[in-house]
Design a protein around this motif. Structure first.
Motif, PDB file in Angstrom:
ATOM      1  N   ALA A  37      17.542  27.336 -39.877  1.00 55.58           N
ATOM      2  CA  ALA A  37      16.930  27.145 -38.357  1.00 55.58           C
ATOM      3  C   ALA A  37      18.030  26.863 -37.460  1.00 55.58           C
ATOM      4  O   ALA A  37      17.870  27.484 -36.277  1.00 55.58           O
ATOM      5  N   ASP A  38      19.184  26.293 -38.069  1.00 55.05           N
ATOM      6  CA  ASP A  38      20.367  26.137 -36.914  1.00 55.05           C
ATOM      7  C   ASP A  38      20.855  27.443 -36.615  1.00 55.05           C
ATOM      8  O   ASP A  38      21.259  27.602 -35.407  1.00 55.05           O
ATOM      9  N   ASP A  66      19.594  30.483 -36.712  1.00 59.38           N
ATOM     10  CA  ASP A  66      18.401  31.066 -35.814  1.00 59.38           C
ATOM     11  C   ASP A  66      18.548  30.654 -34.561  1.00 59.38           C
ATOM     12  O   ASP A  66      18.761  31.515 -33.573  1.00 59.38           O
ATOM     13  N   GLU A  67      18.908  29.290 -34.302  1.00 59.91           N
ATOM     14  CA  GLU A  67      18.651  28.798 -33.008  1.00 59.91           C
ATOM     15  C   GLU A  67      19.970  29.093 -32.361  1.00 59.91           C
ATOM     16  O   GLU A  67      20.017  29.508 -31.030  1.00 59.91           O
ATOM     17  N   TYR A  68      21.151  29.411 -33.010  1.00 60.31           N
ATOM     18  CA  TYR A  68      22.509  29.732 -32.588  1.00 60.31           C
ATOM     19  C   TYR A  68      22.230  31.094 -32.016  1.00 60.31           C
ATOM     20  O   TYR A  68      22.789  31.747 -30.886  1.00 60.31           O
ATOM     21  N   HIS A 123      19.615  32.939 -31.425  1.00 58.39           N
ATOM     22  CA  HIS A 123      18.821  32.925 -30.200  1.00 58.39           C
ATOM     23  C   HIS A 123      19.715  32.878 -28.813  1.00 58.39           C
ATOM     24  O   HIS A 123      19.362  33.259 -27.909  1.00 58.39           O
ATOM     25  N   MET A 124      20.605  31.634 -28.745  1.00 62.40           N
ATOM     26  CA  MET A 124      21.106  31.252 -27.839  1.00 62.40           C
ATOM     27  C   MET A 124      22.185  32.382 -27.264  1.00 62.40           C
ATOM     28  O   MET A 124      22.350  32.475 -26.035  1.00 62.40           O
ATOM     29  N   GLU A 148      20.286  34.863 -25.545  1.00 57.29           N
ATOM     30  CA  GLU A 148      19.854  34.484 -24.090  1.00 57.29           C
ATOM     31  C   GLU A 148      21.107  34.402 -23.310  1.00 57.29           C
ATOM     32  O   GLU A 148      21.289  34.920 -22.298  1.00 57.29           O
TER      33      GLU A 148
END
Length: 639
Positions: free
Chosen positions: A228-229, A231-233, A235-236, A239
């Motif tokens: 999850a971490d 995936d969040e990274y 995605h960042m 962006e």
């Protein structure tokens, strides 16, 4: 029994010979599942390290930077092992594979030119190695044995590294399964700890950073404890790519960079609007906080820079010229000029604190490879201020400065964390002066209740500092504001004030910046807002679209009315479909797009479309103007 001091100051007793892993299990079973490495007397070590003396131990999880580095360092070894497994026929030779900020890399020499498809295969093999949960075993061997081993393996780069070490050195090796690497560590316990990883790119890199050496292939990746971490990274990162200020700067016609002036940005009219609004706001805030503005020359002679210490401590970053056969330097910092302004008058204790601000254009020599848009340039405007105070005023003035920072950063919706940077190796002044200055900054932070971290050895050469790291809308951090306490430069320039006792005393000086660099801050704001500036900063605040030619006069009448009231407004009267012009206005990030036709002309209204809002609403023109003026005055980001 050994006495082990933990981070919170508590002391535990353990038997000599216990490993750090066994010790952490005694402290907390739940912590033992999360800990990746440990600091023993300040040095990061594996969890298999044996405790054999009284010491201080700090347990490192993924939350701590050194814990992340241990995990990602292990990921680099997994990468090298995967490459060795997959490409046995391609003459693979390994160079170096460290952890870096946000990830890791490995430099590899091989016959095969790696592609994106290869990266997917390597990543798949890495995940197999993770599932194998191979234990990382540390071993020390003699230099001779290490040389023999890597010569037999054909690892010429490792042999070169070993040959650079002293003959009596013990060489550290790490083994996981069939793979052994030359490495000082530390690492996590097993490959299974690296639960989430991603290979990102491959690039060229010269061996040991020298263009005289062979070009190797550098594989970049990142690793996290949890998917999850990761995936969040990722995605960042997606962006961030969309928000790249260089891309948006071109699309919104804010600035440009040219080979005729590498590292020297060119600001266009739209960019100047943003720049000037930031400067206007800076001046308004600083006037309220009791600052006076000064301006000092861009070029000053060698003697000044020798007095300030820049000639000895900063010369490699400076530009030079000769005037009348004397050496001069283009200023890399504003502070020496500020010293001369202070010294031009005799001051009393009643004058202090004396706060002098300067929007000073400075030049610093940066290597061409380090240049990056507005973030790393060779000339920039520092929103500097130099505060001259008595020793008794230090804490109050630091608190007053942080109050100013709070106001400015909250205006842009930016939160911050603080970092206390201590004495660097190349510094001026005595131990006592540095200790007093550092303690003064530490006390100010603690009395304010502001959490901070220590950044050892990263202070300026003339004093310690507090750095303020801003967090943007997608979670990245940027170092901007700084407060530097300087007890040295006032002494070098023989600055004085007359105290209550009628005697001359030495003032203390604070250097501080809020934006840091106006150019860099603009780059940060472009990415923070994804180019969609709040109304008060937007280059064009209102765009008026007449539906047909017969509505153009009304559109220009509205433009004049708004322009005369200080709004930045444009009319798009091109012979294009209204829907096309609306979409283009949205692409240009215009806060308010007004469509006017027959009904609007008759009623004295406009169909108002707010940026990011699908539907429009009809408003009386005077009501709309009043609404926008309120948004500008409040510097609101909300529509």
């Amino acid at each position: 029994m050994l006495k082990i001091t933990l981070k919170d100051g508590s002391v535990r007793e353990v038997e000599a010979g216990v490993s750090v892993l066994d010790f952490v299990k005694q402290v907390s079973n739940s912590l033992a599942k999360k800990v990746l490495a440990a600091k023993i007397d300040g040095e990061t070590k594996d969890l298999t390290t044996v405790l054999d003396k009284d010491c201080a131990v700090e347990f490192l999880t993924f939350e701590e930077a050194d814990g992340r580095w241990a995990l990602r360092h292990t990921a680099s070894h997994i990468l090298a092992q995967a490459v060795k497994r997959l490409y046995k026929e391609d003459n693979v030779k390994l160079a170096i594979g460290p952890a870096i900020d946000n990830g890791f890399y490995y430099d590899i020499d091989m016959d095969r030119q790696l592609s994106e498809a290869d990266l997917k295969d390597i990543e798949k093999e890495m995940k197999k190695i993770v599932k194998e949960n191979l234990k990382l075993e540390r071993k020390e061997v003699s230099r001779a044995d290490a040389l023999k081993m890597f010569e037999e393996m054909g690892e010429s780069y490792k042999v070169e590294l070993i040959n650079d070490l002293p003959e009596d050195a013990l060489i550290t090796l790490y083994t996981q399964g069939e793979f052994t690497d030359l490495c000082a560590g530390p690492h996590v316990l097993s490959t299974g700890k690296v639960k989430a990883l991603k290979l990102q790119s491959v690039a060229g890199a010269y061996w040991r950073g020298s263009e005289k050496n062979k070009m190797l292939q550098r594989i970049y990746g990142t690793a996290f404890e949890k998917q999850a971490d990761l995936d969040e990274y990722l995605h960042m990162l997606e962006e961030a790519a969309k928000r790249d200020h260089r891309k948006l700067g071109k699309e919104l016609d804010l600035f440009s960079l040219h080979e005729e002036g590498p590292g020297f940005p060119f600001f266009h009219p739209n960019g100047m609007v943003v720049r000037n609004e930031l400067i206007n706001y800076w001046r308004e805030v600083h006037r309220r906080y009791g600052y006076q503005e000064i301006k000092t020359p861009m070029i000053m002679n060698r003697k000044l820079w020798e007095t300030s210490g820049h000639w000895d401590h900063y010369k490699e970053n400076m530009y030079f010229t000769k005037i009348d056969d004397e050496d001069y330097a283009v200023k890399p910092m504003n502070c020496p000029g500020g010293m001369l302004v202070y010294k031009s008058h005799q001051h009393s204790y009643r004058d202090l604190p004396l706060r002098m601000g300067e929007l000073g254009l400075v030049h610093r020599h940066e290597l061409s490879g380090a240049l990056h848009g507005l973030f790393r340039v060779r000339n920039f405007t520092q929103d500097d201020a130099h505060l001259f105070i008595t020793p008794a005023q230090i804490e109050d003035e630091i608190q007053h400065t942080i109050d100013l920072f709070d106001e400015v950063y909250s205006t842009f919706g930016l939160k911050y964390t603080a970092e206390l940077s201590t004495r660097p190796e190349d510094s001026m002044g005595s131990d006592e002066i540095w200790e007093n200055a550092t303690n003064a900054l530490r006390n100010a932070l603690e009395h304010r209740g502001l959490k901070y971290v220590i950044n050892e050895g990263d202070g300026a050469f003339y004093g310690p500092k507090i750095d303020f790291h801003l967090r943007d809308s997608i979670g990245r951090t940027w170092q901007c504001g700084t407060i530097q306490l300087d007890m040295l430069m006032p002494e070098k320039f023989d600055l004085t004030y007359v105290g209550e006792d009628g005697e001359k005393h030495r003032p203390v000086m604070l250097h501080r910046v809020v934006y840091g660099s106006i150019e860099r801050f603009i780059g940060i704001l472009i990415e923070n807002y994804a180019g969609a500036f709040p109304t008060w900063l937007a280059p064009v605040q209102v765009r008026i679209l007449p539906i047909t030619d017969k509505h153009a006069d009304y559109a220009y009448e509205l433009k004049k009315k708004m322009f005369d009231l200080g709004l930045r407004v444009e009319v798009d009267d091109r012979n294009e479909k209204t829907g096309y012009k609306i979409r283009e206005s949205q692409v240009k990030k215009t806060p308010y797009t007004l469509v006017v036709g027959d009904q609007e002309m008759a009623d004295g209204t406009a169909a108002v479309r707010k940026r990011g809002v699908k539907d429009s609403e009809t408003m009386k023109v005077d009501d709309f103007i009043k609404y926008v003026q309120e948004k500008i005055a409040s510097k609101s980001e909300e529509f």
